[in-house]
Write an enzyme that holds these catalytic residues in place. Structure first.
Site: not given
Ligand code: BG6
Length: 799
Positions: A43, A160, A185, A278
């Site tokens: 990719g 995957y 993910k 996250h």
């Molecule tokens: C990603 C999500 O994992 O994290 C996104 O898929 C989101 O939707 C992003 O915008 C946020 O990450 P960061 O680093 O911009 O806060």
């Protein structure tokens, strides 16, 4: 000719990347024998690769020059070489050096990097075999010792297992060298799909060969939460508990929409996209026990996992969801859907959790994130109780909130930092890579001037992906998601996701215009939106349907009045109608007699009545039961019990105005000879004028039952002139007590509330048939002198 440049240039080696996922400052990185590393980004011309991965690998390359490692880089994809090679090189040309790299050195590094890279079509097993062979020949041709092979799968999840299979069968290095396969993910969309994916992958790869990325673990402030807690343990330990912590907030606010990502996003929504991964990671880092030493990733993982076993299950009432107004139009555009298909995927969510330990008992932990909000910022804050009462000078520092803010990025501060209110304590710096933040004097953080805080920031800012790519090379498994953690997290989120399946998101316009529409308040075990406002969806943004279809619709259903709208608004309307009926009855006769059904549909209505209808004349209202299950009232399945939980205990209604059904008499449940039904009928006759309730609220089951009058029970024939009867349900608990059709049809007003897609099919059938009360008892509802109104949400009406 393409060849590997062995770099003998004595360029200074950058300091080892720290990025302390669980703090490995005591030097426990896996020993990495230097040698040749083949990096394959499958990719390699995609979005993520373009935005972060190549830049990260370039940085890795630049820091590793002179370390003994040599590299070759392959961008892999489905397109043929001739087509994709120029695309790849366009991306590679734009990689940049850190600001302290001299221009000539940067040009040299970039040049070398370009020489070490090539595109390869990776579609079939043959392609992978050819790649494996190519790597082998190159190693032999150049006489290099192989350190390992790194496959970065920047492809959709469904690919995957197939790629892992091909890599396993054709690209494994010889023994002595490592294989690392990096995955992005999503890793499933719920517990069972995550389990399934994990077991599939274990068929081809060992767990230690898999590196599941959560890029938040590469953010400098996230990876330093534990080190911060450790270094400042002497200050934190006495206050890191329920006696001092008011609440914990973990917040990721974004201003962008999800255009361009809808095929992914619409299936996942905000909870799966960022809360499950996250924000959950951050939550565990903030609440886990800080280990004696942070150098053992096993102990860190063990303590993290322990949090999942202590978390209370998250219930529907602990979450609110929203969706930005233009979302459905975007869905239609990207998924080619027709204008009558609606998505209820949330783009905003807030969820409250609790940890069931003496340390955290009663401390709300809030995880919240949304698209199209007013600003882009991400942070976690631990807000402490402040018991100081300031008589004068509310601006003095000890009157201000006491908090620790882990500021991950963006916001007005525009940088990662850890901030501690000056009325808490003066913290130690995390380590020598952190410094006091003295600039940005004018910045405000969560509404407070920076001068209110002791602030520290990393001396050098590093991009999360670059940080994690460094950790892959060093084999730092602790910076990645383990299978155990992943499954524990899905175990926590899956029940909530299931329970939210039919929840309507609150529609919000986006940006500043959201005003306080998404503000929510916290009760002990529940959260709810603060404001009552409901935004009526603008039809243009919904894809051009007519305006009428999105207002509250009024019309006829089976010849009676019908009100229809989105669920939340429908309940607003029904609650208003109830209050109006109550006021009218009280002003005419001094009392309002209301009969309420069980079931789940009216629960949100009850809560709404309790919370938002302060002027409701409860003192003059008598609450009756439409039906009851034959079980003691204190049992949670009893209709009275849920009515009590959701309404009665929250309102000021006189005790003697509450009329539960007498299902328990002579210490036994619903026995004909005990005459419970007759007793209730008499109580009605004594209290209610002509036994005619002012309002009867009914629901409809998917089999067409209403109240506890079930199909094929011949209820209307059997019950004759009775107002109350014992009935039989085909599902447990089988015995019920119910108002009869006679009692229902004697009412002044009947409201039939039907919500949810599951009801659509039956509703469609019922809309076409004449009265068939034996087959579908609901069709027997026809108030003789009163009025029936159907309250149908769009899901039930339109499916
Ligand atoms: C990603 C999500 O994992 O994290 C996104 O898929 C989101 O939707 C992003 O915008 C946020 O990450 P960061 O680093 O911009 O806060």
């Amino acid at each position: 000719m393409w060849t590997v440049l062995k770099l003998l240039l004595l360029l200074a080696v950058c300091p080892a990347q720290r990025g302390i996922c669980t703090e490995m400052k005591e030097g426990k990185e896996t020993h990495q024998a230097p040698g040749h590393v083949s990096v394959v980004i499958v990719g390699g011309t995609g979005d993520l690769a373009k935005k972060y991965l190549w830049q990260g690998f370039f940085q890795l390359y630049a820091t590793q020059v002179g370390s003994g490692h040599t590299f070759s880089f392959y961008g892999g994809g489905l397109s043929p070489d001739a087509q994709a090679t120029p695309i790849l090189f366009n991306i590679l040309k734009n990689v940049s050096c850190s600001s302290d790299t001299p221009v000539e050195r940067c040009a040299l590094l970039r040049d070398q990097f370009l020489h070490l890279a090539q595109y390869r079509q990776l579609k079939t097993l043959e392609d992978y075999k050819a790649l494996g062979q190519h790597i082998q020949e190159q190693l032999q041709g150049e006489g290099m010792v192989e350190a390992g092979r790194l496959f970065y799968l920047s492809v959709p999840e469904f690919a995957y297992a197939d790629i892992a299979d091909k890599v396993n069968s054709s690209c494994r290095p010889a023994s002595g060298a490592w294989l690392r396969v990096v995955l992005e993910k999503p890793f499933g969309h719920d517990l069972s799909s995550a389990q399934m994916l994990a077991s599939k992958l274990w068929g081809f790869l060992k767990e230690e060969e898999m590196y599941r990325i959560d890029h938040y673990l590469g953010k400098q402030v996230v990876s330093n939460i534990l080190p911060f807690r450790k270094v400042n343990q002497k200050f934190l330990e006495p206050i890191w508990n329920r006696h001092h912590i008011e609440r914990v907030e973990i917040v990721l606010k974004e201003t962008l929409d999800v255009k361009g990502r809808i095929p992914f996003y619409d299936r996942y929504g905000v909870i799966r996209d960022v809360l499950q991964n996250h924000l959950t990671e951050i939550m565990t880092l903030l609440t886990m026990k800080v280990p004696e030493s942070l150098s053992s990733s096993q102990v860190v993982l063990h303590n993290k996992l322990q949090i999942f076993s202590l978390l209370q299950p998250v219930e529907t009432k602990q979450a609110v969801v929203g969706q930005y107004q233009a979302y459905n139009a975007e869905v239609r555009e990207e998924l080619n859907k027709t204008s009558n298909q609606f998505s209820i995927t949330p783009t905003f969510a807030a969820v409250m959790m609790h940890i069931d330990t003496p340390q955290y008992d009663g401390v709300p932990i809030i995880l919240s994130s949304g698209k199209m909000l007013d600003e882009r910022v991400s942070y976690a804050r631990v807000l402490f109780k402040n018991d100081v009462f300031c008589v004068q000078n509310p601006h003095s520092i000890h009157c201000k909130p006491k908090q620790i803010i882990f500021h991950f990025g963006h916001g007005t501060l525009q940088r990662p930092a850890v901030l501690i209110s000056k009325n808490l304590f003066k913290p130690e710096l995390i380590d020598e890579e952190w410094r006091e933040l003295t600039e940005h004097k004018d910045a405000t953080v969560l509404g407070l001037p920076l001068s209110d805080f002791y602030a520290q920031a990393p001396k050098v800012e590093r991009e999360a992906y670059a940080e994690l790519i460094g950790h892959i090379l060093s084999g730092r498994k602790d910076c990645f998601i383990s299978a155990e953690y992943l499954l524990a997290s899905w175990g926590l989120w899956t029940p909530l996701l299931d329970s939210l399946l039919s929840s309507y998101p609150r529609i919000y316009p986006g940006g500043e215009e959201n005003g306080n529409l998404l503000d929510f308040h916290l009760k002990r075990n529940e959260i709810g939106y603060v404001s009552d406002d409901v935004v009526i969806i603008n039809p243009e943004q919904m894809g051009g349907a007519t305006a009428e279809s999105f207002q509250v619709m009024q019309g006829k259903f089976r010849g009676d009045d019908m009100v229809s709208s989105w669920g939340e608004e429908l309940l607003v309307r029904l609650a208003m109608d109830l209050e109006a009926a109550a006021e009218e009855a009280v002003s005419e006769g001094g009392a309002f007699h209301l009969a309420l059904s069980g079931g789940s549909s009216p629960l949100a209505l009850f809560r709404r009545l309790a919370e938002h209808h302060c002027a409701f004349p409860w003192r003059e209202t008598h609450v009756w039961m439409v039906d009851e299950r034959c079980m003691p009232l204190r049992e949670s399945e009893s209709n009275f019990h849920s009515l009590h939980e959701h309404l009665l205990q929250h309102i000021k209604i006189p005790y003697y105005n509450i009329h539960p059904m007498p299902v328990l008499l002579n210490q036994r449940l619903c026995v004909e000879e005990d005459g419970g039904a007759l007793l209730y009928e008499k109580e009605i006759a004594h209290t209610v004028n002509n036994s005619a309730f002012h309002f009867v609220l009914l629901g409809m089951g998917i089999d067409g039952h209403t109240a506890s009058l079930f199909p094929r029970d011949k209820a209307h024939e059997k019950h004759g002139e009775s107002m109350v009867a014992l009935t039989e349900s085909p599902v447990k608990p089988h015995q019920r007590m119910s108002l009869t059709l006679k009692a229902i049809n004697n009412a002044h007003r009947v409201g039939l509330l039907v919500m949810g897609k599951l009801k659509h099919e039956l509703l469609t059938q019922v809309s076409r048939v004449k009265d068939l009360p034996n087959k579908w008892p609901v069709t027997g509802v026809h108030p003789v002198h009163g009025k029936l109104v159907w309250y149908l949400d769009y899901d039930a009406l339109l499916g």
